[in-house]
Design a protein around this motif. Structure first.
Motif, mmCIF file in Angstrom:
data_model
loop_
_atom_site.group_PDB
_atom_site.id
_atom_site.type_symbol
_atom_site.label_atom_id
_atom_site.label_comp_id
_atom_site.label_asym_id
_atom_site.label_seq_id
_atom_site.Cartn_x
_atom_site.Cartn_y
_atom_site.Cartn_z
ATOM 1 N N LEU B 262 -9.622 2.472 7.422
ATOM 2 C CA LEU B 262 -9.858 1.675 6.210
ATOM 3 C C LEU B 262 -8.970 2.157 5.076
ATOM 4 O O LEU B 262 -8.388 1.360 4.331
ATOM 5 C CB LEU B 262 -11.326 1.784 5.801
ATOM 6 C CG LEU B 262 -12.310 0.894 6.538
ATOM 7 C CD1 LEU B 262 -13.705 1.111 5.988
ATOM 8 C CD2 LEU B 262 -11.911 -0.559 6.372
ATOM 9 N N ARG B 263 -8.872 3.491 4.955
ATOM 10 C CA ARG B 263 -8.054 4.059 3.886
ATOM 11 C C ARG B 263 -6.595 3.648 4.085
ATOM 12 O O ARG B 263 -5.898 3.295 3.130
ATOM 13 C CB ARG B 263 -8.201 5.574 3.897
ATOM 14 C CG ARG B 263 -7.703 6.232 2.646
ATOM 15 C CD ARG B 263 -7.929 7.730 2.706
ATOM 16 N NE ARG B 263 -9.325 8.065 2.809
ATOM 17 C CZ ARG B 263 -9.817 8.955 3.661
ATOM 18 N NH1 ARG B 263 -9.026 9.581 4.477
ATOM 19 N NH2 ARG B 263 -11.098 9.223 3.678
ATOM 20 N N ALA B 264 -6.153 3.670 5.354
ATOM 21 C CA ALA B 264 -4.773 3.280 5.638
ATOM 22 C C ALA B 264 -4.544 1.817 5.279
ATOM 23 O O ALA B 264 -3.492 1.460 4.729
ATOM 24 C CB ALA B 264 -4.468 3.530 7.107
ATOM 25 N N LEU B 265 -5.545 0.977 5.542
ATOM 26 C CA LEU B 265 -5.399 -0.446 5.197
ATOM 27 C C LEU B 265 -5.254 -0.620 3.692
ATOM 28 O O LEU B 265 -4.490 -1.467 3.218
ATOM 29 C CB LEU B 265 -6.609 -1.239 5.708
ATOM 30 C CG LEU B 265 -6.638 -1.496 7.211
ATOM 31 C CD1 LEU B 265 -7.913 -2.216 7.595
ATOM 32 C CD2 LEU B 265 -5.424 -2.312 7.615
ATOM 33 N N CYS B 266 -5.994 0.191 2.921
ATOM 34 C CA CYS B 266 -5.879 0.107 1.466
ATOM 35 C C CYS B 266 -4.474 0.507 1.028
ATOM 36 O O CYS B 266 -3.860 -0.161 0.179
ATOM 37 C CB CYS B 266 -6.919 1.005 0.806
ATOM 38 S SG CYS B 266 -8.592 0.422 1.031
ATOM 39 N N TYR B 267 -3.961 1.614 1.574
ATOM 40 C CA TYR B 267 -2.592 2.016 1.242
ATOM 41 C C TYR B 267 -1.606 0.929 1.654
ATOM 42 O O TYR B 267 -0.631 0.660 0.957
ATOM 43 C CB TYR B 267 -2.245 3.341 1.938
ATOM 44 C CG TYR B 267 -2.627 4.563 1.144
ATOM 45 C CD1 TYR B 267 -1.746 5.135 0.240
ATOM 46 C CD2 TYR B 267 -3.877 5.141 1.292
ATOM 47 C CE1 TYR B 267 -2.092 6.249 -0.491
ATOM 48 C CE2 TYR B 267 -4.237 6.257 0.560
ATOM 49 C CZ TYR B 267 -3.334 6.811 -0.325
ATOM 50 O OH TYR B 267 -3.691 7.909 -1.059
ATOM 51 N N LEU B 268 -1.875 0.298 2.795
ATOM 52 C CA LEU B 268 -0.994 -0.771 3.288
ATOM 53 C C LEU B 268 -0.955 -1.929 2.294
ATOM 54 O O LEU B 268 0.116 -2.444 1.954
ATOM 55 C CB LEU B 268 -1.494 -1.243 4.650
ATOM 56 C CG LEU B 268 -0.660 -2.264 5.395
ATOM 57 C CD1 LEU B 268 0.554 -1.591 5.990
ATOM 58 C CD2 LEU B 268 -1.469 -2.919 6.499
ATOM 59 N N ALA B 269 -2.147 -2.319 1.794
ATOM 60 C CA ALA B 269 -2.206 -3.430 0.843
ATOM 61 C C ALA B 269 -1.463 -3.075 -0.439
ATOM 62 O O ALA B 269 -0.715 -3.886 -0.990
ATOM 63 C CB ALA B 269 -3.663 -3.773 0.544
ATOM 64 N N ILE B 270 -1.668 -1.837 -0.912
ATOM 65 C CA ILE B 270 -0.993 -1.415 -2.143
ATOM 66 C C ILE B 270 0.522 -1.449 -1.937
ATOM 67 O O ILE B 270 1.274 -2.015 -2.741
ATOM 68 C CB ILE B 270 -1.452 0.000 -2.542
ATOM 69 C CG1 ILE B 270 -2.936 -0.017 -2.933
ATOM 70 C CG2 ILE B 270 -0.616 0.529 -3.692
ATOM 71 C CD1 ILE B 270 -3.506 1.351 -3.193
ATOM 72 N N GLY B 271 0.969 -0.854 -0.835
ATOM 73 C CA GLY B 271 2.406 -0.751 -0.596
ATOM 74 C C GLY B 271 3.057 -2.114 -0.437
ATOM 75 O O GLY B 271 4.061 -2.415 -1.093
ATOM 76 N N LEU B 272 2.450 -2.963 0.400
ATOM 77 C CA LEU B 272 3.063 -4.276 0.639
ATOM 78 C C LEU B 272 2.974 -5.157 -0.603
ATOM 79 O O LEU B 272 3.906 -5.893 -0.921
ATOM 80 C CB LEU B 272 2.394 -4.964 1.831
ATOM 81 C CG LEU B 272 2.763 -4.390 3.204
ATOM 82 C CD1 LEU B 272 2.130 -5.220 4.295
ATOM 83 C CD2 LEU B 272 4.269 -4.337 3.382
ATOM 84 N N GLY B 273 1.853 -5.081 -1.316
ATOM 85 C CA GLY B 273 1.709 -5.866 -2.539
ATOM 86 C C GLY B 273 2.765 -5.480 -3.555
ATOM 87 O O GLY B 273 3.442 -6.334 -4.146
#
Lengths: 356, 284
Positions: B262-273
């Motif tokens: 879940l934490r990785a998904l949050c970082y993923l959203a931040i990075g891609l956004g």
């Protein structure tokens, strides 16, 4: 370029959602609103605990240790300050399984009713203890199983304490009553109160909190973070030593891997001064450990401890001189002439007991 | 026939995008043709082999930890190798790919062509992110597959896995656990790659991306090791990276793996956004 601006907004939204999500993960679940439960008297609650038959369950136990114990070489990591977790499965007839992970290793205790296996993945050793049915059931898991630990506390402390039901709480997502044991004002102790959360439905203790004087944070909190009642897979309660394991057979009455302080009467050579919360146990310093020959057995005040002479601060008085070891909830004095006094009391009570 | 052709041409006179599959295929081809990617994948294949040889040569009851668990227990090798590589080597590979993807193209002057090409900016980000994900997946697969082979052939262990809980898993379930760890590692690397892409979109120097990602990981590791800052732990991507050892416990606890995913998904959203916003505004 309106399309681009819209996409920019979506990008900002995604980044924000990610940041908010991180925050949601980071912030602990927190205590929800106290659940509404019908009122119950302390007496009824305690008796329902003593007669409760919860049946098989599994869960995760979290231990938050702020006792401030001095670091003892060779002691399990759970004794030092910090948090640790364990997974518990409990079946009928004294069957149980306990998994204590530490880093990339794990200690596993499996009780199949007649045999208790202890497996340590760090050195791949398995120890086998034969137990007689009925003896092991509550004691084996008591250190990490709040059910047994709290039931014991209720029994022993009931005489010198005020016991009240102080509101409700939510433990492991289940509504629970909060039973509070506070020492009577005459008791000279370091402890402020002991709070025991009792599951409203199954009437089993699900969390034990020890609060010391002068601190708002618990000195010790052990409780379920996850708890499910229901039948358990029978294969959990069997153990076959895997290939490549060194198996030791210990037929003697099982030396508990996780003992309970004061689970039996005082051993020979010790005296108990006072009662209730200001009990002080005076005994011989562990120069010649008796009946506890295994080096893996860990020390606690009064037990087969390693060299204590490097711990604590020097103190002296009419009773002699020695070293004072203090923690958040207990203190102990190891005298130079080989006596040990310990209890959940301030230093003065210890020295009075030693002077007797 | 001819009329329909004309009609089709006039029906879409302003088609500005190329088919996505062709874009993705071109990106993957571009990524995989770089010699450094191939050399890197070859070096990753060496990691499990070296660990296996080291364990066999040492040949004594190793201590605890994942490496200790590999001795005589070959199928643990891919999990141990993935866990070891996740600390720095795999993020290095992902950061390299992400640095080349945007900053590298900018430094070569080829990004201008991409930004002017009839490809939407968002689509460009998606294609670049896919290229990074392909590199991460390939690196993880190389370690996992070579790890399984090296574990079975060099370390041995009769196809069974002794878990940390003292139970024995059959070959099928053991391979399932390896696959679980591989997927989990790819997820963590996707998060690292997304952050690296965001950095990559900010600069024209690939080295800056590489240094920032590795420096950031080291700082995360240091912050996670300071007891007074333990409240910071749930925010750090690296603090859940020990969860791969959970795959060797029985019954399988999914809490740690799930939370770090879940934490990785949050970082993923931040990075891609962030990358999407930045690329939208970037001048050609």
């Amino acid at each position: 370029m309106t399309a681009g601006r819209a996409w920019s907004r979506i990008g900002v939204g995604a980044a924000l959602a990610g940041a908010v999500g991180l925050g949601l993960i980071a912030v602990p679940a927190g205590a929800g609103a106290a659940p509404e439960l019908p009122p119950v008297s302390a007496q009824d609650l305690v008796s329902s605990v003593l007669t409760a038959k919860p049946g098989p369950f599994n869960g995760t136990v979290a231990l938050d240790n702020a006792l401030g114990l001095p670091s003892i070489p060779g002691a399990p990591a759970q004794l030092a300050n910090g948090t640790s977790t364990a997974r518990v499965w409990s079946g009928d007839d004294g069957k149980g399984r306990l998994s204590i992970p530490s880093g990339s290793d794990e200690k596993t205790v499996v009780a199949d009713g007649t045999t208790v296996w202890t497996y340590d993945s760090a050195d791949r050793t398995a120890a086998k203890h034969a137990v007689t049915p009925g003896e092991h059931a509550p004691d084996q898991r008591s250190a990490t199983d709040p059910t047994a630990a709290a039931a014991q506390a209720i029994e022993t402390l009931g005489k010198t304490s005020t016991i009240t039901v102080d509101g409700t709480a939510e433990v492991a997502g289940r509504p629970a009553y909060d039973l509070v044991l506070a020492p009577n004002p005459t008791e000279r102790t370091l402890l402020r109160e002991v709070r025991i959360a009792v599951d409203a439905e199954k009437r089993v203790p699900t969390r034990l909190t020890v609060l010391a004087n002068g601190s708002t944070n618990p000195a010790l909190e052990i409780g379920f973070t996850d708890l499910t009642f229901g039948p358990q897979d029978a294969s959990l309660f069997t153990f076959t030593p895997p290939p490549g394991t060194t198996v030791t057979d210990e037929p003697a009455p099982a030396d508990k891997p996780e003992g309970t302080p004061g689970q039996s009467g005082p051993p020979a050579g010790t005296t108990v001064v006072g009662d209730g919360w200001d009990t002080v146990v005076v005994g011989k310093a562990p120069t010649a450990p008796q009946g506890r020959p295994t080096p893996g057995d860990q020390g606690r005040p009064g037990g087969a401890a390693p060299d204590l002479s490097s711990l604590g601060t020097p103190v002296s008085g009419s009773w002699g001189s020695g070293r004072l070891i203090t923690t958040a909830v207990a203190s102990a004095i190891v005298t130079d002439d080989g006596r040990v006094a310990g209890g959940a009391v301030p230093e003065q009570v210890l020295t009075e007991a030693l002077a007797k | 026939m001819s009329t329909s052709l004309v009609e089709r041409d006039t029906a879409q006179p302003t088609r500005t995008t190329a088919p996505l599959d062709r874009l993705l295929a071109a990106e993957v081809r571009w990524v995989l043709r770089r010699p450094r990617t191939l050399v890197m994948l070859g070096l990753f294949a060496l990691i499990p082999v070296l660990i296996a040889i080291g364990i066999v040569v040492a040949d004594r009851q190793a201590g605890g930890g994942l490496i200790g668990a590999v001795a005589g227990n070959g199928l643990v090798l891919p999990i141990a190798a993935l866990t070891l590589s996740l600390t720095l080597l795999l993020p290095l590979a992902v950061a390299m790919a992400a640095a080349d993807a945007i900053a590298g193209e900018a430094s070569h002057g080829t990004l201008r062509g991409l930004l002017l090409a009839p490809v939407g900016r968002l689509r460009l980000v998606g294609v670049k992110a896919f290229g990074v994900l392909v590199v991460a997946t390939l690196a993880v697969l190389v370690i996992a597959v070579v790890g399984v082979l090296a574990g079975s052939l060099i370390v041995g262990g009769s196809g069974q896995v002794v878990t940390l809980s003292g139970t024995t898993l059959g070959t099928g379930e053991a391979l399932g656990r390896v696959a679980l760890v591989a997927v989990w590692v790819i997820g963590q690397l996707a998060a690292v790659g997304a952050i690296a892409l965001a950095l990559s979109s900010l600069t024209e120097h690939p080295l800056v991306v590489l240094a920032s990602v590795l420096g950031g990981l080291i700082v995360f590791g240091v912050l996670g090791a300071i007891p007074a800052l333990d409240w910071l732990q749930p925010w750090l991507l690296t603090s859940g990276w020990g969860a791969s050892a959970d795959a060797l416990r029985d019954p399988l606890p999914l809490g740690g793996l799930g939370e770090s995913t879940l934490r990785a998904l949050c970082y993923l959203a931040i990075g891609l956004g962030f990358t999407a916003v930045r690329m939208q505004r970037r001048d050609a």
